[in-house]
Enzyme design. Structure first.
Site, mmCIF file in Angstrom:
data_model
loop_
_atom_site.group_PDB
_atom_site.id
_atom_site.type_symbol
_atom_site.label_atom_id
_atom_site.label_comp_id
_atom_site.label_asym_id
_atom_site.label_seq_id
_atom_site.Cartn_x
_atom_site.Cartn_y
_atom_site.Cartn_z
ATOM 1 N N ARG A 137 81.614 -22.924 -15.967
ATOM 2 C CA ARG A 137 83.020 -23.307 -15.904
ATOM 3 C C ARG A 137 83.571 -23.506 -17.312
ATOM 4 N NH1 ARG A 137 80.592 -26.125 -11.526
ATOM 5 N NH2 ARG A 137 80.254 -27.977 -12.828
ATOM 6 N N ARG A 138 82.903 -22.878 -18.290
ATOM 7 C CA ARG A 138 83.288 -23.037 -19.689
ATOM 8 C C ARG A 138 83.611 -21.700 -20.351
ATOM 9 N NH1 ARG A 138 78.220 -27.030 -21.387
ATOM 10 N NH2 ARG A 138 78.747 -28.758 -19.973
ATOM 11 N N CYS A 157 101.776 -17.393 -28.955
ATOM 12 C CA CYS A 157 102.526 -17.665 -27.722
ATOM 13 C C CYS A 157 101.557 -17.705 -26.547
ATOM 14 C CB CYS A 157 103.609 -16.620 -27.516
ATOM 15 S SG CYS A 157 104.908 -16.654 -28.766
ATOM 16 N N ARG A 177 102.519 -20.895 -24.284
ATOM 17 C CA ARG A 177 103.390 -22.011 -24.653
ATOM 18 C C ARG A 177 104.860 -21.640 -24.562
ATOM 19 N NH1 ARG A 177 105.900 -21.105 -29.335
ATOM 20 N NH2 ARG A 177 104.993 -19.621 -30.800
ATOM 21 N N SER A 178 105.174 -20.341 -24.756
ATOM 22 C CA SER A 178 106.556 -19.894 -24.832
ATOM 23 C C SER A 178 106.650 -18.472 -24.319
ATOM 24 C CB SER A 178 107.029 -19.959 -26.297
ATOM 25 O OG SER A 178 108.320 -19.419 -26.451
ATOM 26 N N ASP A 180 109.547 -15.315 -23.714
ATOM 27 C CA ASP A 180 110.832 -14.619 -23.670
ATOM 28 C C ASP A 180 110.792 -13.742 -22.422
ATOM 29 O OD1 ASP A 180 112.841 -12.688 -23.929
ATOM 30 O OD2 ASP A 180 112.632 -12.522 -26.100
ATOM 31 N N ASN A 188 103.262 -9.110 -21.293
ATOM 32 C CA ASN A 188 102.086 -9.977 -21.331
ATOM 33 C C ASN A 188 101.315 -9.955 -20.020
ATOM 34 O OD1 ASN A 188 103.894 -12.367 -23.331
ATOM 35 N ND2 ASN A 188 102.356 -10.926 -24.040
ATOM 36 N N HIS A 218 111.950 -18.929 -20.909
ATOM 37 C CA HIS A 218 113.355 -18.947 -21.296
ATOM 38 C C HIS A 218 114.001 -17.571 -21.319
ATOM 39 C CE1 HIS A 218 110.880 -18.776 -25.021
ATOM 40 N NE2 HIS A 218 111.733 -17.801 -25.342
ATOM 41 N N TYR A 220 117.162 -15.798 -23.458
ATOM 42 C CA TYR A 220 118.085 -15.959 -24.579
ATOM 43 C C TYR A 220 119.523 -15.713 -24.141
ATOM 44 C CZ TYR A 220 114.412 -16.415 -28.084
ATOM 45 O OH TYR A 220 113.370 -16.870 -28.841
#
Length: 276
Positions: A137-138, A157, A177-178, A180, A188, A218, A220
């Site tokens: 599990r690692r 990102c 983390r972010s 577009d 991605n 997000h 834009y």
């Protein structure tokens, strides 16, 4: 309807209808004309894609999947941080005069770490565990290295992958983390779906579920009318993803090791502005 289309439409509608705008805050990104690039966002989106059922590529507009795979191989195979070694030009805005993006992305995956089994980088550690210790599990990677952030042209990102073997299926979680949503979301998703297929194929497993966790999803301000146009398109059936079954070494995959058959998509020719 493609499941990827269904998820994308739901995400975008949720962001546009229920999201929070940052127009009253100072923001880092800028448009090419120097104007601040504001966004409307939702925090904490979790999407699930069953890779054993279909390939999660948008049909609402074309995703250039070959270019996405080129970038994936640049990061995960070549472990490069120099855009001169990349076919596409998506990273040029962040590169210095030598083509380097600093200690980011592929650089982090290529750093060797000491384990009881020997010195390995993060990619080779995943491959080793999938072969020798699939119950672990690692099995994970993380390129958000705080010690090196000051030497990165762009903070990662998509920064972490967690792999888990359940029966004969390889499941994965992509932490981001972010995001577009217009310029990068399906790019991605396609990349990390392919990566999961690659790891599964060389480990005697089948690709299972890809879970995509997005902290800040997000749109834009200048992308809003483009998003509204795209999600109004008629979704089509998901295409078939084919991976070369003769490849048994992760490092022997090439951009030509993959096929996407029956890919139909709505035409979209408008230029997408990118905030930097």
């Amino acid at each position: 309807m493609s499941r990827a289309d269904e998820i994308f439409i739901a995400n975008c509608k949720d962001i546009l209808q229920n999201g929070v705008w940052d127009t009253e805050r100072e923001v880092r990104p800028r448009w090419e004309d120097g104007a601040p690039a504001h966004t409307v966002k939702k925090f904490g989106i979790v999407n699930r894609y069953d890779l054993s059922e279909e390939f999660p590529i948008l049909t609402l507009r074309r995703t250039y999947w070959k270019s996405a795979i080129d970038e994936l191989l640049w990061i995960w195979q070549a472990k490069s941080n120099n855009v001169n070694e990349l076919r596409t030009r998506v990273w040029d805005a962040w590169a210095d005069e030598t083509g380097s993006i600093g200690k980011a992305y592929g650089y982090q995956l290529g750093v060797k770490h000491h384990y009881p089994e020997g010195d390995m980088d993060q990619v080779d550690r995943v491959l080793w565990d999938l072969k020798h210790n699939p119950a672990s599990r690692r099995i994970m990677t993380n390129i958000y290295n705080h010690a090196d952030l000051s030497e990165m042209a762009l903070y990662p990102c998509a920064y972490s992958m967690t792999f888990n073997v359940s029966g004969d299926k390889l499941n994965a979680i992509l932490n981001q983390r972010s995001q577009d949503m217009l310029a990068a979301n399906n790019w991605n998703v396609v990349q990390y779906a392919v990566l999961t297929h690659m790891f599964a194929a060389v480990s005697g497993l089948r690709a299972g579920e890809l879970i995509h966790v997005i902290a800040d999803a997000h749109i834009y301000d200048r992308h809003v009318p483009l998003i509204e146009k795209i999600i109004a398109n008629e979704p089509k059936k998901a295409p078939e993803f084919i991976i070369d079954p003769t490849v048994d070494d992760f490092y022997k995959f090439t951009r030509d090791s993959f096929k996407v058959e029956g890919y139909e998509y709505s035409e979209f020719t408008e230029k997408i502005p990118v905030a930097v």
